[in-house]
Design a protein around this motif. Structure first.
Motif, PDB file in Angstrom:
ATOM      1  N   THR A 272       0.750  -1.242  -0.451  1.00 39.45           N
ATOM      2  CA  THR A 272       0.253   0.145   0.347  1.00 39.45           C
ATOM      3  C   THR A 272       0.800   1.423   0.044  1.00 39.45           C
ATOM      4  OG1 THR A 272       0.110   0.031   2.466  1.00 39.45           O
ATOM      5  CG2 THR A 272      -1.543  -1.277   1.020  1.00 39.45           C
ATOM      6  N   ILE A 273       0.646   2.169  -0.025  1.00 37.94           N
ATOM      7  CA  ILE A 273       1.006   3.819  -0.705  1.00 37.94           C
ATOM      8  C   ILE A 273       1.467   4.099   0.770  1.00 37.94           C
ATOM      9  CG2 ILE A 273       0.704   6.189  -0.159  1.00 37.94           C
ATOM     10  CD1 ILE A 273      -1.246   6.068  -2.821  1.00 37.94           C
ATOM     11  N   ASP A 274       0.892   3.240   1.882  1.00 36.94           N
ATOM     12  CA  ASP A 274       1.186   3.792   3.668  1.00 36.94           C
ATOM     13  C   ASP A 274       2.431   3.112   3.803  1.00 36.94           C
ATOM     14  OD1 ASP A 274      -0.331   5.842   4.574  1.00 36.94           O
ATOM     15  OD2 ASP A 274      -1.898   4.167   4.967  1.00 36.94           O
ATOM     16  N   GLU A 275       2.754   2.025   2.937  1.00 33.16           N
ATOM     17  CA  GLU A 275       3.969   0.325   3.767  1.00 33.16           C
ATOM     18  C   GLU A 275       5.349   0.989   2.688  1.00 33.16           C
ATOM     19  OE1 GLU A 275       2.046  -4.122   4.571  1.00 33.16           O
ATOM     20  OE2 GLU A 275       1.933  -3.200   2.485  1.00 33.16           O
ATOM     21  N   VAL A 276       4.640   1.642   1.773  1.00 28.00           N
ATOM     22  CA  VAL A 276       5.620   2.543   0.797  1.00 28.00           C
ATOM     23  C   VAL A 276       6.629   4.070   1.274  1.00 28.00           C
ATOM     24  CG1 VAL A 276       6.535   3.428  -0.804  1.00 28.00           C
ATOM     25  CG2 VAL A 276       5.269   1.637  -1.627  1.00 28.00           C
ATOM     26  N   GLU A 277       5.305   4.699   2.158  1.00 29.99           N
ATOM     27  CA  GLU A 277       5.835   5.368   2.583  1.00 29.99           C
ATOM     28  C   GLU A 277       6.541   5.248   4.023  1.00 29.99           C
ATOM     29  OE1 GLU A 277       3.476   8.868   5.607  1.00 29.99           O
ATOM     30  OE2 GLU A 277       2.406   8.558   3.767  1.00 29.99           O
ATOM     31  N   ASN A 278       6.452   4.137   5.014  1.00 27.61           N
ATOM     32  CA  ASN A 278       6.636   4.235   6.098  1.00 27.61           C
ATOM     33  C   ASN A 278       8.403   3.589   5.791  1.00 27.61           C
ATOM     34  OD1 ASN A 278       5.047   4.582   7.983  1.00 27.61           O
ATOM     35  ND2 ASN A 278       4.012   2.872   7.817  1.00 27.61           N
ATOM     36  N   GLU A 279       8.657   2.174   4.576  1.00 27.79           N
ATOM     37  CA  GLU A 279       9.609   2.023   4.252  1.00 27.79           C
ATOM     38  C   GLU A 279      10.431   3.149   3.722  1.00 27.79           C
ATOM     39  OE1 GLU A 279      12.226  -1.356   3.975  1.00 27.79           O
ATOM     40  OE2 GLU A 279       9.968  -0.846   4.211  1.00 27.79           O
ATOM     41  N   THR A 280      10.029   3.807   3.304  1.00 32.77           N
ATOM     42  CA  THR A 280      10.946   4.845   2.544  1.00 32.77           C
ATOM     43  C   THR A 280      11.050   6.150   4.484  1.00 32.77           C
ATOM     44  OG1 THR A 280       9.102   6.525   2.268  1.00 32.77           O
ATOM     45  CG2 THR A 280      10.040   5.337   0.473  1.00 32.77           C
ATOM     46  N   MET A 281      10.762   6.043   5.210  1.00 32.65           N
ATOM     47  CA  MET A 281      10.572   7.117   5.918  1.00 32.65           C
ATOM     48  C   MET A 281      12.471   6.222   6.456  1.00 32.65           C
ATOM     49  SD  MET A 281       7.291   8.317   7.482  1.00 32.65           S
ATOM     50  CE  MET A 281       8.006   8.626   9.649  1.00 32.65           C
ATOM     51  N   ASN A 282      11.822   4.736   6.749  1.00 39.63           N
ATOM     52  CA  ASN A 282      12.779   4.097   7.328  1.00 39.63           C
ATOM     53  C   ASN A 282      14.006   4.310   6.736  1.00 39.63           C
ATOM     54  OD1 ASN A 282      11.288   3.367   9.152  1.00 39.63           O
ATOM     55  ND2 ASN A 282      10.246   1.259   8.523  1.00 39.63           N
ATOM     56  N   SER A 283      13.976   4.625   5.394  1.00 42.21           N
ATOM     57  CA  SER A 283      15.674   4.332   3.984  1.00 42.21           C
ATOM     58  C   SER A 283      16.121   5.882   5.549  1.00 42.21           C
ATOM     59  CB  SER A 283      14.576   4.174   3.251  1.00 42.21           C
ATOM     60  OG  SER A 283      14.246   4.979   2.435  1.00 42.21           O
ATOM     61  N   GLY A 284      15.279   6.356   5.447  1.00 38.05           N
ATOM     62  CA  GLY A 284      16.003   7.516   5.484  1.00 38.05           C
ATOM     63  C   GLY A 284      15.271   9.439   5.087  1.00 38.05           C
ATOM     64  N   GLY A 285      13.827   8.793   5.893  1.00 41.05           N
ATOM     65  CA  GLY A 285      13.089  10.242   5.288  1.00 41.05           C
ATOM     66  C   GLY A 285      12.531  10.457   4.552  1.00 41.05           C
ATOM     67  N   HIS A 286      11.866  11.604   4.117  1.00 41.22           N
ATOM     68  CA  HIS A 286      11.438  12.180   3.178  1.00 41.22           C
ATOM     69  C   HIS A 286      10.182  13.643   3.436  1.00 41.22           C
ATOM     70  CE1 HIS A 286       7.940   9.074   4.082  1.00 41.22           C
ATOM     71  NE2 HIS A 286       7.517  10.942   4.495  1.00 41.22           N
ATOM     72  N   SER A 287      10.584  14.592   2.797  1.00 40.84           N
ATOM     73  CA  SER A 287       9.792  15.789   2.696  1.00 40.84           C
ATOM     74  C   SER A 287       8.263  15.911   2.994  1.00 40.84           C
ATOM     75  CB  SER A 287       9.868  16.534   1.928  1.00 40.84           C
ATOM     76  OG  SER A 287       9.794  16.309   0.581  1.00 40.84           O
TER      77      SER A 287
END
Length: 298
Positions: A272-287
């Motif tokens: 899901t979009i939320d899962e991708v969002e959480n994964e990218t946060m764990n990989s170093g954050g996002h704006s």
């Protein structure tokens, strides 16, 4: 597991049905017919295929038996890796990203995503096209055409085990007839024997035809189709990379570019979009801007 379960069902149905009809199951056990059929099949398989294809067919069969297809974790790793590289390229520039591309085996970014890191073909694919983006001279449509050519080449290579097994499946009924003919020749040599002996010899000969057809349609052909499905599924991460990078090259923010790749994943495994969002946060954050872009694209 599905292959093993299917073979058990087929074998039980075969033996049980034959026994229920009044047949003697022991008649089906003709080891020398099996030696002839399997031996000729293996020999012709070696004649028709180079050693690399033979080894790859064994590898592909193992992948099919264990259903070694990408799972949601693999897709999340691909998406998170792409996001990390795109974010680095956007925020720090080409000089900061180039060391990761030139030596992915030593890159901390690649090491953070082990399913991609261990897949040399996929990591090389990612690096090659990020390198072209860094060079900056190629246009998006030129990169797309190059990607399509490479993906077609990869697909052809990945499908070689499928074609090899399919050709073997087509040949097995004829190989079974060869074994049956040899059995009939043996039976004709005993034409002066009693009808009981002659009948058993002819029955043993016909087992060859049965085994050839059974191996073809109930074993080798289904495994070939399973190999095709598994190999095509293993190409899906490459499609994700292609669509995400093309969107990024056309000006999409990293999070929106990921959405282009995420949409190519089968609904059964698509994060899901939320899962991708959480994964990218764990990989170093996002704006926060990237998050809003992603949710807007959804």
């Amino acid at each position: 597991m599905t292959i093993i379960l299917g073979l058990i069902i087929a074998a039980v149905s075969l033996i049980g049905g034959f026994s229920a009809l009044g047949g003697k199951v022991t008649v089906l056990w003709q080891p020398w017919e099996l030696v002839i059929i399997i031996g000729i099949a293996i020999g012709t398989f070696f004649v028709a295929n180079p050693m690399k294809s033979i080894v790859d067919t064994l590898r592909a069969t193992r992948e099919a038996l264990f259903n070694s297809i990408p799972k949601k974790r693999d897709y999340l790793d691909v998406l998170a890796l792409l996001y990390a590289l795109m974010r680095e390229l956007r925020s720090k520039g080409r000089n900061e990203v180039e060391p990761h591309i030139e030596n992915p085996q030593e890159s901390e970014i690649f090491r953070a995503f082990p399913t991609v890191y261990r897949n040399r073909g996929l990591s090389t694919f990612v690096c090659d096209y990020f390198r072209l983006i860094i060079v900056g001279n190629a246009r998006a449509h030129e990169i797309e055409a190059l990607m399509d050519e490479e993906l077609q080449t990869i697909h052809r290579d990945q499908m070689k085990p499928y074609y090899a097994l399919s050709a073997l499946a087509e040949a097995l009924p004829a190989i079974g007839i060869v074994a049956a003919v040899l059995g009939v020749i043996k039976a004709m040599g005993a034409i002066d024997q009693s009808p009981q002996i002659l009948g058993s010899l002819i029955g043993a000969a016909l087992v060859g035809t049965f085994v050839g057809i059974f191996l073809s349609y109930a074993l080798v052909a289904p495994i070939a189709h399973k190999v095709k499905g598994v190999r095509e599924a293993r190409l899906r991460p490459y499609i994700i990379v292609k669509q995400s990078l093309l969107a990024f090259m056309n000006g999409a923010p990293p999070q929106v570019a990921l959405e282009h790749g995420r949409k190519t994943i089968s609904a059964y495994d698509r994060p899901t979009i939320d899962e991708v969002e959480n994964e990218t946060m764990n990989s170093g954050g996002h704006s926060s801007e990237g998050v809003q872009d992603l949710k807007g694209a959804a």
